[in-house]
Scaffold this motif. Structure first.
Motif, short mmCIF file in Angstrom:
data_model
loop_
_atom_site.label_atom_id
_atom_site.label_comp_id
_atom_site.label_asym_id
_atom_site.label_seq_id
_atom_site.Cartn_x
_atom_site.Cartn_y
_atom_site.Cartn_z
N ARG A 26 0.77 -1.11 0.07
CA ARG A 26 0.12 0.06 0.05
C ARG A 26 1.01 1.19 -0.01
NH1 ARG A 26 -3.42 -2.13 3.06
NH2 ARG A 26 -2.22 -4.04 2.82
N THR A 75 -8.17 11.29 7.62
CA THR A 75 -9.28 10.23 7.03
C THR A 75 -8.69 9.74 5.70
OG1 THR A 75 -10.84 11.27 8.37
CG2 THR A 75 -11.46 9.76 6.49
N THR A 79 -7.62 6.04 4.41
CA THR A 79 -8.17 5.31 3.20
C THR A 79 -7.12 5.03 2.33
OG1 THR A 79 -9.96 6.91 3.31
CG2 THR A 79 -9.80 5.80 1.32
N TRP A 81 -4.17 3.78 3.31
CA TRP A 81 -3.50 2.48 3.83
C TRP A 81 -4.71 1.18 3.65
CZ3 TRP A 81 -1.47 4.59 8.97
CH2 TRP A 81 -0.26 5.46 8.84
N PHE A 82 -5.98 1.51 4.13
CA PHE A 82 -6.88 0.43 4.34
C PHE A 82 -7.79 0.03 2.79
CE2 PHE A 82 -5.63 1.89 8.56
CZ PHE A 82 -5.22 0.56 8.95
N GLN A 83 -7.70 0.86 2.00
CA GLN A 83 -8.39 0.91 0.75
C GLN A 83 -7.56 1.49 -0.28
OE1 GLN A 83 -11.41 -0.34 0.46
NE2 GLN A 83 -11.69 -0.64 2.53
N ARG A 84 -6.57 0.59 -0.66
CA ARG A 84 -5.47 1.05 -1.56
C ARG A 84 -6.09 1.23 -3.18
NH1 ARG A 84 -1.55 -3.96 -2.91
NH2 ARG A 84 -3.24 -5.22 -3.65
N GLU A 85 -7.42 0.81 -3.39
CA GLU A 85 -7.72 0.74 -4.62
C GLU A 85 -8.29 2.20 -4.96
OE1 GLU A 85 -8.95 -1.32 -2.17
OE2 GLU A 85 -7.98 -3.22 -2.93
N VAL A 86 -8.62 2.98 -4.21
CA VAL A 86 -8.87 4.31 -4.27
C VAL A 86 -8.01 5.41 -3.92
CG1 VAL A 86 -11.39 3.81 -3.91
CG2 VAL A 86 -10.20 4.29 -1.92
N ARG A 87 -6.80 5.00 -3.90
CA ARG A 87 -5.47 5.92 -3.56
C ARG A 87 -5.40 6.82 -4.31
NH1 ARG A 87 -4.08 1.54 -6.50
NH2 ARG A 87 -2.75 1.93 -8.41
#
Length: 196
Positions: A26, A75, A79, A81-87
């Protein structure tokens, strides 16, 4: 347990290795930099400085917007870190919030603005890597490449053979002379004489 034998790694080593793998999957440093930017933007308007017995408060009417922007940046970093698809979305939003913080929070706490911009840019630029092969005989593949055979005898840096070039490019070829007189002429022109 002898000094040569290696037992199983302790809990700290296992945790460090697991954290390293988690971090590699990530945009970790983008999140860290964005958290620093959000904390700086949200904290500076509420900070009280003391010079001797004189207390100075930086808080203004922009304090509420600074707190909102700081919380949103933190926030967005979580995001990343934990939702790398929306980086990419999180990175672009971090850059925009950093820019909005300039007029809304008295120059955006300047340091926080810079950290938010850099963190957002790191998140946009990050891309997941491809795993490295574990076996020594395998070759790492680039995306889109098919499997390639491994040939240990072939030199990977060798180009096409050219008969006009010497085998070693760092040596000069010996000149070809017609006879003994030509050899003496060549050495005299070079300023060197051979002893018989």
């Amino acid at each position: 347990m002898s000094a040569e034998s290696q037992g199983s790694p302790d809990a700290f080593t296992r945790g460090r290795i697991a954290f390293r793998h988690w971090r590699w999957e990530r945009p970790f440093w983008a999140g860290v930099v964005t958290i620093i930017g959000g904390a700086a933007i949200g904290y500076v308007p509420y900070h009280n400085m003391t010079f001797g017995q004189l207390g100075v408060r930086v808080g203004t009417t922009a304090g509420a917007s600074a707190l909102i922007i700081g919380v949103l940046l933190i926030t967005l970093s979580l995001t990343m870190w934990f939702q790398r698809e929306v980086r990419i979305f999180a990175g672009v939003a971090s850059i925009l919030l950093g820019l909005v913080s300039i007029p809304m929070t008295n120059l955006g706490a300047l340091v926080g603005f810079l950290f938010a911009i850099v963190g957002g840019a790191l998140a946009v630029a990050w891309a997941p890597g491809t795993p490295v092969p574990d076996d020594p005989g395998e070759q790492a593949e680039l995306p889109g490449d098919g499997p390639k055979p491994v040939d240990d005898a072939a030199d990977p840096f060798a180009g096409p053979a050219d008969p006009a070039l010497p085998a070693d490019p760092f040596t000069t070829p010996e000149p070809v002379h017609a006879g003994a007189g030509a050899d003496e002429e060549t050495t005299e022109q070079n300023g060197r004489h051979r002893a018989g």
